[in-house]
Scaffold this motif. Structure first.
Motif, PDB file in Angstrom:
ATOM      1  N   ALA A  42       0.853  -1.320  -0.176  1.00 25.20           N
ATOM      2  CA  ALA A  42      -0.008   0.083   0.258  1.00 25.20           C
ATOM      3  C   ALA A  42       0.904   1.322   0.016  1.00 25.20           C
ATOM      4  O   ALA A  42       0.558   2.219  -0.699  1.00 25.20           O
ATOM      5  CB  ALA A  42      -0.886   0.003   1.224  1.00 25.20           C
ATOM      6  N   PHE A  43       1.987   1.097   0.709  1.00 25.66           N
ATOM      7  CA  PHE A  43       2.780   2.167   0.826  1.00 25.66           C
ATOM      8  C   PHE A  43       3.454   2.431  -0.636  1.00 25.66           C
ATOM      9  O   PHE A  43       3.847   3.692  -1.039  1.00 25.66           O
ATOM     10  CB  PHE A  43       3.926   2.234   1.802  1.00 25.66           C
ATOM     11  N   ALA A  46       1.172   3.963  -2.569  1.00 22.34           N
ATOM     12  CA  ALA A  46       0.678   5.366  -2.158  1.00 22.34           C
ATOM     13  C   ALA A  46       1.857   6.325  -2.758  1.00 22.34           C
ATOM     14  O   ALA A  46       1.670   7.459  -2.959  1.00 22.34           O
ATOM     15  CB  ALA A  46       0.824   5.462  -0.752  1.00 22.34           C
ATOM     16  N   ALA A  47       3.150   5.959  -2.763  1.00 22.25           N
ATOM     17  CA  ALA A  47       4.138   6.841  -3.098  1.00 22.25           C
ATOM     18  C   ALA A  47       4.257   7.151  -4.881  1.00 22.25           C
ATOM     19  O   ALA A  47       4.317   8.242  -4.942  1.00 22.25           O
ATOM     20  CB  ALA A  47       5.643   5.971  -2.880  1.00 22.25           C
ATOM     21  N   THR A  50       1.232   9.590  -5.093  1.00 23.14           N
ATOM     22  CA  THR A  50       1.446  10.868  -4.741  1.00 23.14           C
ATOM     23  C   THR A  50       2.469  11.582  -5.403  1.00 23.14           C
ATOM     24  O   THR A  50       2.362  12.618  -5.690  1.00 23.14           O
ATOM     25  CB  THR A  50       2.313  10.486  -3.157  1.00 23.14           C
ATOM     26  N   ALA A  53       0.347  12.811  -8.245  1.00 16.76           N
ATOM     27  CA  ALA A  53      -0.219  14.045  -7.812  1.00 16.76           C
ATOM     28  C   ALA A  53       0.441  15.329  -7.925  1.00 16.76           C
ATOM     29  O   ALA A  53       0.340  16.446  -8.277  1.00 16.76           O
ATOM     30  CB  ALA A  53      -0.963  13.588  -6.450  1.00 16.76           C
ATOM     31  N   PHE A 210      -8.364   3.746  -6.478  1.00 17.25           N
ATOM     32  CA  PHE A 210      -7.886   4.792  -6.197  1.00 17.25           C
ATOM     33  C   PHE A 210      -7.183   5.108  -7.591  1.00 17.25           C
ATOM     34  O   PHE A 210      -7.212   6.338  -8.060  1.00 17.25           O
ATOM     35  CB  PHE A 210      -6.781   4.908  -5.355  1.00 17.25           C
TER      36      PHE A 210
END
Lengths: 218, 103
Positions: A42-43, A46-47, A50, A53, A210
């Protein structure tokens, strides 16, 4: 001090949840390890998201002047149904786990096979989306052809890296599920191992939620 | 836990799966509709992120059975996710600075 403590009291102290006497999580070891792996995964996602984004915010115009990301993809006809298929495959996986717990091998095998089919359909549709995008001039380093120079190079780069990484997870999941289906059909898959396979597959679905939102819809 | 296993045997889980599946599809439909509603950009982003978080929570709680695990495990899995929010806020602040400098 402990010498003066009644025997029953001493036992309660050593068998406390965190004292090593019993499992504080009350789950099998393999299941706990899968949860920890999924947390680390998940990390990673997420990285990646991010970073995507951050690039999108700094670019200001995304993917190019007067364009929307959705213009390059078939959101309602391909990507929407891809999401539908992945959600359905998560539901069939959940039913397979429920059946495995009840000891219903036939239903377990049937629903595991359905989940594999869902995964394969998802991969086929993703290959179709990638092909269309590449034909429009998208490459890992930017756009080529008549759109080159008009579109942020990071638009195709982030798309290929993030959906490719997720697609790799789906591919691994399909292989994992196939192995589990064969094991279950031979009566060699425990309910616990089917549940752990399910955790991985649901995570793949969860991450897609996501990716679908951030890459295709926003 | 005992109630959890009782439900598994009793088939109540199938109803839960179907209801979860149904709501996931409804939320996905809402997400796609949000894009075509013509709402202000910020409202679209906030709405889509909220809907995505709702879907993720449904999958983790019911399909992954996290809701029925011990609180120890739930906190062990959920608490580190705060780091993702911190990562995003730290990076977004810097990205927004660059964005406003370019305006």
């Amino acid at each position: 001090m402990s010498d003066a403590m009644p025997v029953r009291e001493q036992h309660r102290t050593t068998a406390s949840a965190w004292g090593g006497g019993e499992s504080p999580f009350a789950v099998p070891w393999a299941k706990l390890m899968m949860w920890l792996f999924l947390l680390s995964d998940a990390f990673t996602f997420a990285a990646l998201l991010t970073g995507y984004a951050a690039m999108r915010i700094t670019a200001g115009v995304w993917p190019g002047a007067g364009m929307k990301a959705a213009d390059f993809f078939h959101v309602t006809t391909v990507v929407g149904p891809m999401t539908f298929i992945l959600i359905c495959s998560s539901a069939t996986m959940a039913v397979a786990v429920g059946a495995a717990r009840r000891g219903d091998h036939r239903t377990t095998v049937r629903f595991l096979a359905l989940t594999v089919l869902g995964g394969l359909a998802f991969l086929g549709m993703q290959a179709y989306e990638w092909t269309g995008f590449i034909r429009e001039g998208a490459r890992l380093t930017g756009f080529v052809g008549e759109l080159g120079g008009k579109i942020q190079p990071m638009f195709p780069a982030t798309f290929f890296v993030i959906t490719g990484f997720h697609g790799g997870h789906v591919t691994s999941g399909v292989i994992y599920l196939l192995v589990k289906t064969i094991q279950a059909s031979r009566g060699r898959a425990s309910a616990e191992s089917v549940e752990i396979t399910g955790l991985y597959w649901h995570f793949v679905d969860l991450v897609w939620v996501f990716i679908f939102t951030l890459l295709y819809l926003i | 836990m005992a109630e959890h296993h009782e439900n598994v045997r009793g088939g109540a889980w199938y109803r839960t799966y179907v209801v979860t599946w149904f709501w996931l599809l409804v939320i996905t439909g809402l997400e796609i509709a949000t894009v075509f509603l013509g709402l202000p950009r910020l409202a679209v982003i906030l709405l889509l992120v909220t809907l995505a978080l709702m879907k993720a929570a449904l999958i983790a709680a019911y399909f992954m059975h996290l809701r029925h695990e011990r609180l120890n495990l739930i906190f062990t899995i959920a608490a580190p996710l705060i780091l993702i929010v911190i990562l995003f806020l730290g990076v977004a602040r810097d990205a927004l600075n660059v964005f406003f400098l370019r305006q």
